[in-house]
Write a protein that holds these residues in place. Structure first.
Motif, PDB file in Angstrom:
ATOM      1  N   ASP A 191       0.842  -1.179   0.000  1.00 26.98           N
ATOM      2  CA  ASP A 191       0.000   0.000   0.000  1.00 26.98           C
ATOM      3  C   ASP A 191       0.888   1.244   0.000  1.00 26.98           C
ATOM      4  OD1 ASP A 191       0.882   0.609   2.547  1.00 26.98           O
ATOM      5  OD2 ASP A 191      -0.937  -0.056   3.556  1.00 26.98           O
ATOM      6  N   PRO A 192       0.307   2.451  -0.040  1.00 32.30           N
ATOM      7  CA  PRO A 192       1.135   3.648  -0.139  1.00 32.30           C
ATOM      8  C   PRO A 192       2.136   3.832   0.992  1.00 32.30           C
ATOM      9  CG  PRO A 192      -1.146   4.151  -0.696  1.00 32.30           C
ATOM     10  CD  PRO A 192      -1.122   2.760  -0.172  1.00 32.30           C
ATOM     11  N   TYR A 193       1.965   3.145   2.129  1.00 29.24           N
ATOM     12  CA  TYR A 193       2.911   3.271   3.225  1.00 29.24           C
ATOM     13  C   TYR A 193       4.071   2.286   3.099  1.00 29.24           C
ATOM     14  CZ  TYR A 193      -0.736   6.090   5.324  1.00 29.24           C
ATOM     15  OH  TYR A 193      -1.663   7.064   5.557  1.00 29.24           O
ATOM     16  N   GLY A 194       4.028   1.435   2.095  1.00 29.77           N
ATOM     17  CA  GLY A 194       5.110   0.493   1.911  1.00 29.77           C
ATOM     18  C   GLY A 194       4.945  -0.807   2.672  1.00 29.77           C
ATOM     19  N   PHE A 195       3.764  -1.085   3.207  1.00 32.08           N
ATOM     20  CA  PHE A 195       3.555  -2.316   3.933  1.00 32.08           C
ATOM     21  C   PHE A 195       3.377  -3.469   2.940  1.00 32.08           C
ATOM     22  CE2 PHE A 195       1.291   0.664   7.026  1.00 32.08           C
ATOM     23  CZ  PHE A 195       2.490   0.980   7.642  1.00 32.08           C
ATOM     24  N   GLN A 252      10.158  -6.704   9.107  1.00 33.00           N
ATOM     25  CA  GLN A 252       9.185  -6.209   8.156  1.00 33.00           C
ATOM     26  C   GLN A 252       8.053  -5.473   8.870  1.00 33.00           C
ATOM     27  OE1 GLN A 252       7.313  -9.395   6.119  1.00 33.00           O
ATOM     28  NE2 GLN A 252       5.909  -8.101   4.957  1.00 33.00           N
ATOM     29  N   VAL A 253       7.722  -4.292   8.401  1.00 30.99           N
ATOM     30  CA  VAL A 253       6.581  -3.537   8.913  1.00 30.99           C
ATOM     31  C   VAL A 253       5.377  -3.876   8.049  1.00 30.99           C
ATOM     32  CG1 VAL A 253       5.620  -1.245   9.345  1.00 30.99           C
ATOM     33  CG2 VAL A 253       8.049  -1.676   9.762  1.00 30.99           C
ATOM     34  N   SER A 254       4.376  -4.479   8.645  1.00 25.47           N
ATOM     35  CA  SER A 254       3.209  -4.914   7.876  1.00 25.47           C
ATOM     36  C   SER A 254       1.913  -4.255   8.334  1.00 25.47           C
ATOM     37  CB  SER A 254       3.069  -6.437   7.962  1.00 25.47           C
ATOM     38  OG  SER A 254       3.005  -6.856   9.306  1.00 25.47           O
ATOM     39  N   SER A 255       2.001  -3.361   9.347  1.00 27.94           N
ATOM     40  CA  SER A 255       0.807  -2.665   9.803  1.00 27.94           C
ATOM     41  C   SER A 255       1.214  -1.330  10.413  1.00 27.94           C
ATOM     42  CB  SER A 255       0.038  -3.498  10.837  1.00 27.94           C
ATOM     43  OG  SER A 255       0.740  -3.539  12.052  1.00 27.94           O
ATOM     44  N   VAL A 256       0.244  -0.419  10.504  1.00 25.20           N
ATOM     45  CA  VAL A 256       0.489   0.903  11.078  1.00 25.20           C
ATOM     46  C   VAL A 256       0.940   0.793  12.526  1.00 25.20           C
ATOM     47  CG1 VAL A 256      -0.590   3.115  11.640  1.00 25.20           C
ATOM     48  CG2 VAL A 256      -1.149   1.976   9.491  1.00 25.20           C
ATOM     49  N   ASP A 257       0.504  -0.239  13.230  1.00 21.12           N
ATOM     50  CA  ASP A 257       0.843  -0.414  14.643  1.00 21.12           C
ATOM     51  C   ASP A 257       2.350  -0.546  14.858  1.00 21.12           C
ATOM     52  OD1 ASP A 257      -1.852  -0.367  15.161  1.00 21.12           O
ATOM     53  OD2 ASP A 257      -2.060  -2.548  15.229  1.00 21.12           O
ATOM     54  N   GLN A 258       3.081  -0.931  13.807  1.00 25.12           N
ATOM     55  CA  GLN A 258       4.516  -1.156  13.947  1.00 25.12           C
ATOM     56  C   GLN A 258       5.347   0.082  13.595  1.00 25.12           C
ATOM     57  OE1 GLN A 258       3.944  -4.838  11.343  1.00 25.12           O
ATOM     58  NE2 GLN A 258       5.746  -5.408  12.538  1.00 25.12           N
ATOM     59  N   VAL A 259       4.709   1.164  13.196  1.00 26.62           N
ATOM     60  CA  VAL A 259       5.444   2.318  12.692  1.00 26.62           C
ATOM     61  C   VAL A 259       6.200   3.051  13.793  1.00 26.62           C
ATOM     62  CG1 VAL A 259       5.173   4.617  11.690  1.00 26.62           C
ATOM     63  CG2 VAL A 259       4.010   2.656  10.660  1.00 26.62           C
ATOM     64  N   ASN A 260       5.589   3.243  14.925  1.00 29.41           N
ATOM     65  CA  ASN A 260       6.176   4.080  15.976  1.00 29.41           C
ATOM     66  C   ASN A 260       7.432   3.434  16.561  1.00 29.41           C
ATOM     67  OD1 ASN A 260       4.030   5.779  15.574  1.00 29.41           O
ATOM     68  ND2 ASN A 260       2.955   5.230  17.449  1.00 29.41           N
ATOM     69  N   LYS A 261       8.546   4.133  16.400  1.00 27.66           N
ATOM     70  CA  LYS A 261       9.821   3.661  16.929  1.00 27.66           C
ATOM     71  C   LYS A 261      10.782   4.835  16.959  1.00 27.66           C
ATOM     72  CE  LYS A 261      13.253  -0.025  16.532  1.00 27.66           C
ATOM     73  NZ  LYS A 261      13.786  -1.154  15.726  1.00 27.66           N
ATOM     74  N   ARG A 266      11.194  -3.903   2.124  1.00 32.47           N
ATOM     75  CA  ARG A 266      11.195  -5.029   1.183  1.00 32.47           C
ATOM     76  C   ARG A 266      12.340  -5.992   1.484  1.00 32.47           C
ATOM     77  NH1 ARG A 266       9.779  -2.298  -4.748  1.00 32.47           N
ATOM     78  NH2 ARG A 266       7.967  -1.075  -4.047  1.00 32.47           N
ATOM     79  N   THR A 267      13.519  -5.452   1.823  1.00 37.84           N
ATOM     80  CA  THR A 267      14.633  -6.349   2.155  1.00 37.84           C
ATOM     81  C   THR A 267      14.337  -7.108   3.452  1.00 37.84           C
ATOM     82  OG1 THR A 267      15.861  -4.622   3.356  1.00 37.84           O
ATOM     83  CG2 THR A 267      16.320  -4.869   1.006  1.00 37.84           C
ATOM     84  N   ASN A 268      13.707  -6.441   4.409  1.00 34.92           N
ATOM     85  CA  ASN A 268      13.354  -7.142   5.643  1.00 34.92           C
ATOM     86  C   ASN A 268      12.396  -8.289   5.372  1.00 34.92           C
ATOM     87  OD1 ASN A 268      14.947  -5.597   7.299  1.00 34.92           O
ATOM     88  ND2 ASN A 268      13.320  -4.203   7.927  1.00 34.92           N
ATOM     89  N   ALA A 269      11.483  -8.086   4.436  1.00 36.02           N
ATOM     90  CA  ALA A 269      10.560  -9.167   4.077  1.00 36.02           C
ATOM     91  C   ALA A 269      11.325 -10.361   3.517  1.00 36.02           C
ATOM     92  CB  ALA A 269       9.537  -8.661   3.062  1.00 36.02           C
TER      93      ALA A 269
END
Length: 505
Positions: A26-30, A163-172, A113-116
């Motif tokens: 999606d547009p956030y790169g997930f 890999q970041v797959s949801s908005v919940d994982q963004v905050n860091k 993408r590399t993390n995936a």
């Protein structure tokens, strides 16, 4: 083996093109892994997907060159370009600058993408174990490259290992510069252990890892040695210079695929890009691609408008399309910095004259020159594709080049007979006489900084070279009179990230 890998890549790319329901972004790169990573072909497709970010418009195919060259003495921007690009030119860079925002967003898009790949390929069934390790190794090289860009642009950045797959994982929150470099070195060391020196066009191999390691260690060494803020943690500059030299030496002596190209123009011959002797790693494009990113319009940024003529002839007889955008201009003072006999200047590699066949009122050839005769600025020979299809070009952005690593080695070692010989090889190709010798180590390194500016001009290296040597004020301010207000050694983390991630203070 090479042909087999190329066939895998082609089939993987095709599979990816038709599998958007399996690997979506999606547009956030997930990324969504549902029903993916089930076969070896899936693993190859995911790796191709990770590589593909490099050639995006907002990354190496356009904005990376703007972000790394326009703030320096090499390039300026046409008057009616966007305000954000002119802000870069003046080094008045705010945290809402869109070009800088892309230098944050696209490396992280690529990192996700590399993390995936790193996270999922080890569990992909029915794969050759060696190839599985290679895919993960290539992904770790790419991740390290993107983090190296981020730390050089922004300093303290967010380390995302998964890999970041949801908005919940963004905050860091951000990590220290030291932690980022440790992460980069770990990835590269692990990639070195599983990759070979075999060359596959547009892909990373062990030689690319060595080359990047040499540049990482040189950046740490020179930043510590010259007192760049943020590198106080580096314990010993000399130890890092030694590591830089050791890895650069591997590139120069422990492989035979890449070497010094004696023909100055041949390095930029797009017809032979897949076997170019100097290009260790590139952002690869092809004019036959279906969308921008597969092909590139990078040459249009430099090429002359030339009254919209369908063709123009360069002084060396090469014919290229007219109708360029004349968006990026070589700075006059920078072009004048080349010696008159230097082939890398207006003698050969910087173009200040073109001819429109039968373009005159009487049907005679029409000559356009700079300054004052129909060209807005000079432009480089480095980014031209004589066989462009419309505005679609084959024009690879160089990321790791053999001559770059030669100069890394010389800078790290310091002046001796070997390093003088290597620099004289570079000078000789440019038509210049050998160095006189007798320089002290700091004078020698100052010379290399100048020589890197001339040799690697417009290749996306200059901003980082000036930053790591604490030379922004000395070179841009004192020598070229360039104004500087903000974003001199680090850009601020983009506002869009700060607003959406409360853990960044």
């Amino acid at each position: 083996m090479k042909l087999a890998i190329k066939k895998i890549l082609l089939s993987a790319a095709a599979a990816l093109a038709f599998s958007s329901c399996s690997l979506e972004e999606d547009p956030y790169g997930f990324l969504s892994n549902d029903n993916f990573y089930k076969t070896a072909a899936d693993a190859e497709s995911a790796l191709v997907y990770a590589y593909s970010v490099n050639s995006d418009i907002e990354y190496y195919s356009r904005h990376f060159i703007i972000a790394t060259e326009v703030p320096t003495e090499t390039l300026t921007i046409k008057p009616d370009a966007g305000a954000d690009q002119h802000a870069l030119d003046r080094l008045e860079v705010l945290n809402n600058n869109k070009i800088v925002e892309d230098m944050w967003r696209y490396p992280y898009l690529a990192i996700n993408r590399t993390n995936a790949v790193i996270q999922n390929v080890p569990n992909t069934p029915e794969m050759d174990d060696t190839r599985r390790e290679e895919i993960v190794g290539e992904a770790k090289f790419l991740r390290a490259l993107h983090y190296f860009n981020l730390v050089r642009f922004f300093g303290e950045v967010i380390i995302r290992e998964e890999q970041v797959s949801s908005v919940d994982q963004v905050n860091k929150g951000v990590s220290s510069i030291e932690e980022v470099y440790n992460f980069i070195l770990k990835d590269l060391t692990e990639a070195e252990a599983v990759l070979s020196t075999e060359r596959v066009y547009g892909r990373a191999n062990q030689v690319a890892v060595w080359a990047l390691l040499s540049k990482v260690y040189l950046h740490m060494a020179s930043a510590k040695n010259t007192g760049v803020q943020g590198y106080e943690w580096v314990s010993n500059a000399d130890e890092n210079y030694t590591s830089a030299a050791n890895y650069a030496k591997k590139v120069l002596q422990d492989q035979s695929t890449y070497t010094f190209e004696n023909d100055l123009m041949e390095t930029w011959n797009v017809s032979n890009r897949a076997t170019a002797r100097e290009h260790i790693f590139v952002s690869a494009t092809d004019r036959g691609g279906l969308i921008e990113g597969e092909y590139t319009k990078l040459p249009m940024l430099f090429m002359p408008w030339a009254e919209g003529a369908p063709q123009v002839v360069l002084p060396n007889g090469t014919t290229i399309p007219g109708g360029g955008w004349e968006h990026l201009w070589i700075e006059d003072d920078f072009a004048a910095n080349y010696e008159e006999s230097d082939r890398r200047g207006t003698l050969e590699m910087i173009v200040n004259k073109v001819t429109i066949p039968e373009g005159g009122n009487d049907g005679a050839d029409l000559e356009l020159v700079y300054p004052g005769g129909g060209l807005q600025a000079t432009f480089p020979m480095k980014y031209l594709d004589p066989d462009m299809v419309g505005q679609q070009a084959t024009c690879d952005t160089p990321i790791l080049r053999y001559t770059d690593i030669m100069m890394v080695y010389c800078e790290a070692i310091g002046p001796n007979s070997e390093t003088y010989a290597l620099l004289d090889q570079i000078r000789g190709r440019a038509g210049l006489s050998p160095l006189a010798g007798g320089m002290g180590i700091q004078e020698f390194r100052d010379y290399i900084l100048e020589e890197r500016g001339r040799e690697l001009a417009f290749e996306g290296k200059r901003l980082f070279d000036l930053r790591r040597t604490n030379s922004m004020e000395k070179v841009l301010g004192d020598q070229y009179g360039k104004p500087m207000t903000s974003g001199i050694y680090y850009f601020d983390i983009p506002l869009i990230e700060v607003d959406t991630n409360p853990e960044i203070n």
